[in-house]
Motif scaffolding. Structure first.
Motif, PDB file in Angstrom:
ATOM      1  N   UNK A 156      20.328 -15.466  36.850  1.00 56.32           N
ATOM      2  CA  UNK A 156      20.738 -16.858  36.800  1.00 56.32           C
ATOM      3  C   UNK A 156      19.592 -17.820  37.064  1.00 56.32           C
ATOM      4  N   UNK A 157      18.444 -17.300  37.515  1.00 55.01           N
ATOM      5  CA  UNK A 157      17.299 -18.168  37.765  1.00 55.01           C
ATOM      6  C   UNK A 157      16.337 -18.254  36.586  1.00 55.01           C
ATOM      7  N   UNK A 158      16.483 -17.372  35.595  1.00 57.53           N
ATOM      8  CA  UNK A 158      15.564 -17.406  34.460  1.00 57.53           C
ATOM      9  C   UNK A 158      16.012 -18.458  33.460  1.00 57.53           C
ATOM     10  N   UNK A 159      15.122 -18.782  32.561  1.00 60.45           N
ATOM     11  CA  UNK A 159      15.433 -19.762  31.534  1.00 60.45           C
ATOM     12  C   UNK A 159      16.412 -19.180  30.519  1.00 60.45           C
ATOM     13  N   UNK A 160      17.069 -20.079  29.802  1.00 61.00           N
ATOM     14  CA  UNK A 160      18.050 -19.642  28.803  1.00 61.00           C
ATOM     15  C   UNK A 160      17.400 -18.890  27.655  1.00 61.00           C
ATOM     16  N   UNK A 161      16.095 -19.098  27.434  1.00 56.71           N
ATOM     17  CA  UNK A 161      15.414 -18.410  26.343  1.00 56.71           C
ATOM     18  C   UNK A 161      15.079 -16.962  26.686  1.00 56.71           C
ATOM     19  N   UNK A 162      15.206 -16.571  27.962  1.00 62.21           N
ATOM     20  CA  UNK A 162      14.853 -15.216  28.384  1.00 62.21           C
ATOM     21  C   UNK A 162      16.078 -14.388  28.760  1.00 62.21           C
ATOM     22  N   UNK A 163      17.206 -14.657  28.136  1.00 66.33           N
ATOM     23  CA  UNK A 163      18.447 -13.972  28.497  1.00 66.33           C
ATOM     24  C   UNK A 163      18.796 -12.807  27.583  1.00 66.33           C
ATOM     25  N   UNK A 164      17.881 -12.402  26.690  1.00 66.62           N
ATOM     26  CA  UNK A 164      18.218 -11.321  25.764  1.00 66.62           C
ATOM     27  C   UNK A 164      18.435 -10.001  26.492  1.00 66.62           C
ATOM     28  N   UNK A 165      17.573  -9.676  27.452  1.00 59.80           N
ATOM     29  CA  UNK A 165      17.682  -8.392  28.158  1.00 59.80           C
ATOM     30  C   UNK A 165      18.935  -8.349  29.038  1.00 59.80           C
ATOM     31  N   UNK A 166      19.238  -9.370  29.856  1.00 58.25           N
ATOM     32  CA  UNK A 166      20.473  -9.306  30.637  1.00 58.25           C
ATOM     33  C   UNK A 166      21.738  -9.246  29.777  1.00 58.25           C
ATOM     34  N   UNK A 221      26.177  -6.135  27.398  1.00 60.09           N
ATOM     35  CA  UNK A 221      26.782  -5.689  26.143  1.00 60.09           C
ATOM     36  C   UNK A 221      26.859  -4.167  26.076  1.00 60.09           C
ATOM     37  N   UNK A 222      25.845  -3.487  26.606  1.00 55.79           N
ATOM     38  CA  UNK A 222      25.880  -2.016  26.638  1.00 55.79           C
ATOM     39  C   UNK A 222      27.006  -1.517  27.531  1.00 55.79           C
ATOM     40  N   UNK A 250      25.596 -16.735  29.572  1.00 60.04           N
ATOM     41  CA  UNK A 250      25.050 -17.416  28.394  1.00 60.04           C
ATOM     42  C   UNK A 250      25.439 -18.885  28.320  1.00 60.04           C
ATOM     43  N   UNK A 251      26.011 -19.429  29.393  1.00 59.56           N
ATOM     44  CA  UNK A 251      26.348 -20.848  29.401  1.00 59.56           C
ATOM     45  C   UNK A 251      25.064 -21.678  29.294  1.00 59.56           C
ATOM     46  N   UNK A 252      25.041 -22.713  28.470  1.00 52.29           N
ATOM     47  CA  UNK A 252      23.783 -23.417  28.204  1.00 52.29           C
ATOM     48  C   UNK A 252      23.121 -24.042  29.426  1.00 52.29           C
ATOM     49  N   UNK A 253      23.869 -24.745  30.273  1.00 50.60           N
ATOM     50  CA  UNK A 253      23.214 -25.478  31.365  1.00 50.60           C
ATOM     51  C   UNK A 253      23.363 -24.806  32.721  1.00 50.60           C
ATOM     52  N   UNK A 254      24.200 -23.798  32.838  1.00 48.00           N
ATOM     53  CA  UNK A 254      24.344 -22.991  34.051  1.00 48.00           C
ATOM     54  C   UNK A 254      24.582 -23.843  35.292  1.00 48.00           C
TER      55      UNK A 254
END
Length: 198
Positions: free
Chosen positions: A16-26, A31-32, A108-112
């Protein structure tokens, strides 16, 4: 489960502290988990439907090679016990999928602007339902061996107790995760350099 929940809380806080652009791995990790829970839910439902086919053909477990009680009432009790285990596993895996999907939406909420606690609850409950579903499948294996008599059921029960003790006991101390701050400098773990955030 407490050990895993401790690590999941730290994982959610970092995510929840990373930027929205770095959420692919979480998001791919969640999803897995969702895919695996859906797969096991479909397996549980398929196996529970096969019990109906077994119930119509009672001659399978009434041979002379089966030691123990083979009366129709006892066989019906065995079928119902096995069916309950599979249906319990199915419902737990479905609830696990629901919680993971809810956590996926929150991450994945935009503004968290929601509390991290909501995401923690979704991820932790999804993991707990996953564990309960696996336990239901473990006990279904014991119930399946009950059809072959009380001795295979007793031996598999003893093995299951030893296995669950090995899986559920933990002697590793909990790692105390430190708060991650994006401001200031901290030393890299590999001691290659210093990483600074502004």
């Amino acid at each position: 489960m407490g050990f895993e929940n401790h690590n999941k809380r730290a994982w959610v806080q970092r995510v929840m502290e990373v930027d929205a652009s770095n959420l692919e791995v979480p998001l791919s990790a969640i999803s897995s988990n969702t895919t695996a829970a859906t797969f096991l839910a479909s397996i549980s439902l398929t196996l529970s439907s096969l019990i109906g086919a077994w119930m119509t053909n009672n001659n399978i477990f009434q041979s002379d090679f089966i030691y123990g009680d083979v009366k129709p009432s006892t066989l019906m009790l065995k079928y119902i016990s096995l069916l309950i285990c599979f249906l319990l596993g199915f419902s737990c895996f479905v609830q696990s999928t629901r919680c993971f999907i809810h956590a996926n939406y929150l991450i994945s909420m935009p503004f968290k602007d929601m509390p991290v606690y909501y995401v923690e609850v979704g991820v932790i409950r999804g993991g707990e339902f996953w564990q309960l579903g696996l336990r239901a499948l473990y006990f279904a294996l014991v119930m399946l061996l009950w059809f072959f008599g009380p001795i295979p059921m007793f031996l598999s029960s003893m093995f299951m107790v030893a296995l669950l003790y090995y899986l559920d006991s933990n002697s590793t101390p909990l790692h105390l995760y430190q708060a991650f701050s994006k401001k200031g400098c901290d030393t890299n773990v590999s001691n290659v350099g210093v990483r600074c955030y502004v």
